[in-house]
Design a protein around this motif. Structure first.
Motif, PDB file in Angstrom:
ATOM      1  N   VAL A  51       0.831  -1.212   0.000  1.00 34.11           N
ATOM      2  CA  VAL A  51       0.000   0.000   0.000  1.00 34.11           C
ATOM      3  C   VAL A  51       0.866   1.263   0.000  1.00 34.11           C
ATOM      4  O   VAL A  51       0.395   2.356   0.280  1.00 34.11           O
ATOM      5  CB  VAL A  51      -0.963   0.032   1.222  1.00 34.11           C
ATOM      6  CG1 VAL A  51      -2.007  -1.057   1.122  1.00 34.11           C
ATOM      7  CG2 VAL A  51      -0.194  -0.050   2.533  1.00 34.11           C
TER       8      VAL A  51
ATOM      9  N   GLN B  21      -3.208   0.503  -6.494  1.00 38.12           N
ATOM     10  CA  GLN B  21      -3.018   1.293  -5.283  1.00 38.12           C
ATOM     11  C   GLN B  21      -3.389   2.757  -5.473  1.00 38.12           C
ATOM     12  O   GLN B  21      -3.745   3.451  -4.520  1.00 38.12           O
ATOM     13  CB  GLN B  21      -1.563   1.202  -4.830  1.00 38.12           C
ATOM     14  CG  GLN B  21      -1.182  -0.132  -4.263  1.00 38.12           C
ATOM     15  CD  GLN B  21       0.213  -0.078  -3.691  1.00 38.12           C
ATOM     16  OE1 GLN B  21       0.507   0.727  -2.814  1.00 38.12           O
ATOM     17  NE2 GLN B  21       1.078  -0.925  -4.178  1.00 38.12           N
TER      18      GLN B  21
ATOM     19  N   ILE C 132      -9.162  -1.947  -0.553  1.00 38.83           N
ATOM     20  CA  ILE C 132      -8.157  -2.740  -1.261  1.00 38.83           C
ATOM     21  C   ILE C 132      -8.826  -3.792  -2.142  1.00 38.83           C
ATOM     22  O   ILE C 132      -8.472  -3.974  -3.315  1.00 38.83           O
ATOM     23  CB  ILE C 132      -7.196  -3.408  -0.252  1.00 38.83           C
ATOM     24  CG1 ILE C 132      -6.438  -2.335   0.542  1.00 38.83           C
ATOM     25  CG2 ILE C 132      -6.224  -4.342  -0.963  1.00 38.83           C
ATOM     26  CD1 ILE C 132      -5.583  -2.894   1.674  1.00 38.83           C
TER      27      ILE C 132
END
Length: 419
Positions: free
Chosen positions: A61, A194, A221
């Motif tokens: 991330v 991301q 996500i």
């Protein structure tokens, strides 16, 4: 799940739409060379890429943090600003997809976010240091590094394969290409998915649904990974045609060298949190690999038009997003008007694309259509370098199909003017 208002819900859905366009726009980054050399069938290639994009979305991330915490100041950023940023990014993605030009979805998003933030809160809303060190410098360095690495790798592969015979060498490198294409797809998921995670997280923070400095929630996500995987599976066939056939003619050895070099650059940048353009990296690697074979050439007329699109991406997306943000200051009426404009433009671009369909059945064909009006408009400011062979433009014409109406001499539809 955090408390989501109506506007925030619209922003999240729009972000996932952008993620979807990112997927089909950037499928070419991973699979164009694999498809063009025949290492994998087109539908098999995009299915494999989609699965690995989804897996890659869960690996890191760091890039999401760069976007949600570093590029713009969170204070004063409202959900409307994020929505405006996505409008500019989506329209640029669709426009460049329509004309088959590989451009950076990352820079479209960055440009949209910068333009909307500046229109909303002034130039101070942008963190100049982050913009330079983690966006602009990698944008310049990535295609150069990937290109040089791919050129050297191609030379080495040909030298190593000289003693085993061309057919045996090519067969082995086709297998290597499949593996390296998978690596690029994985890298694409770790970097590009991301970016949507980061933009959704920023919107949640701006809307008060997340605390400042929060990391992307699990549901963000997952949804970003699924959206980019679905877009990848549908395949951006127009851009795959340009990347696979328009820049240079690749043999399996070169395809392997290009994809391995690009994957190394992308994965390294993801680990460092650089918001890298996978398009820039893969395009640079393809050109480098093209020059790595004795007698290999790069079609510089196609490359020049691509470079122009790269240069226009950030400012064009920024301008549209700034205008969208200013329109939304009028309140609900402005938000509704921007939404209608976005949906109408997307539908119009899709309808124009149906006039000359490019899909898995003809992605490796060269065709003989003239370049479309949109391509000409984007490339008008570019003058091909002196000495470019006359047949180079013919290569581009064969690579990027035109809408049928233009070929027939009719007045083309107007969605391109949306950006």
């Amino acid at each position: 799940m955090e408390h989501i208002t109506l506007l925030l819900g619209i922003v999240i859905i729009t972000a996932l739409v952008f993620d979807f366009t990112n997927g089909f726009h950037d499928t070419a980054n991973a699979m164009a060379t694999t498809i063009s050399t025949g290492a994998l069938k087109p539908k098999t290639a995009v299915a494999m890429s989609a699965v690995l994009n989804l897996v890659g979305a869960f690996l890191s991330v760091e890039v999401a943090k760069t976007i949600s915490k570093g590029l713009v100041n969170e204070e004063g950023i409202q959900p409307e600003v994020i929505y405006a940023a996505l409008v500019g990014a989506i329209l640029w993605n669709l426009l460049t997809w329509l004309v088959g030009l590989p451009s950076s979805s990352s820079h479209a998003l960055m440009g949209g976010l910068i333009g909307a933030a500046v229109a909303s809160a002034g130039i101070g809303a942008v963190n100049g240091g982050t913009l330079v060190t983690k966006v602009l410098l990698p944008a310049i360095a990535a295609p150069i590094v990937a290109g040089v690495a791919a050129m050297l790798a191609a030379k080495i592969t040909y030298r190593l394969g000289a003693n085993v015979g061309e057919k045996t060498s090519a067969k082995g490198y086709r297998a290597g290409q499949i593996a390296s294409a998978g690596l690029v797809s994985l890298a694409h998921g770790t970097n590009d998915a991301q970016k949507t995670m980061g933009i959704i997280t920023l919107a949640l923070i701006a809307g008060g649904a997340l605390a400042p400095d929060a990391d992307p929630p699990v549901w963000v996500i997952v949804s970003a990974g699924v959206a980019i995987a679905l877009g990848t599976y549908l395949g951006g066939w127009r851009i795959i045609r340009t990347m696979g056939k328009g820049l240079t003619d690749l043999q399996p050895q070169q395809g392997f060298a290009a994809q391995t070099s690009a994957a190394a650059v992308i994965l390294s940048s993801s680990n460092l949190g650089f918001s890298l353009s996978t398009t820039h990296s893969c395009s640079g690697a393809v050109m480098g690999a093209g020059l790595g074979r004795k007698g290999g050439v790069v079609r510089w007329s196609t490359a020049t038009r691509m470079f122009v699109a790269w240069g226009l991406t950030l400012p064009a997306a920024a301008l549209v997003s700034a205008l969208a943000e200013l329109a939304m200051r009028t309140g609900d009426v402005g938000i509704a008007a921007v939404t209608v404009f976005l949906v109408g433009s997307c539908v119009a671009i899709w309808l124009v694309s149906r006039r000359q369909v490019v899909d898995h059945t003809n992605v490796n064909d060269h065709g003989d259509e003239e370049p479309g009006v949109v391509t000409t408009a984007i490339a008008a400011v570019a003058v091909p370098p002196a000495g470019v062979a006359a047949d180079a433009d013919a290569d581009l014409k064969a690579t990027i199909p035109a809408p049928a109406a233009h070929a027939a001499g009719e007045t083309p539809a107007a969605p391109a003017a949306a950006v």
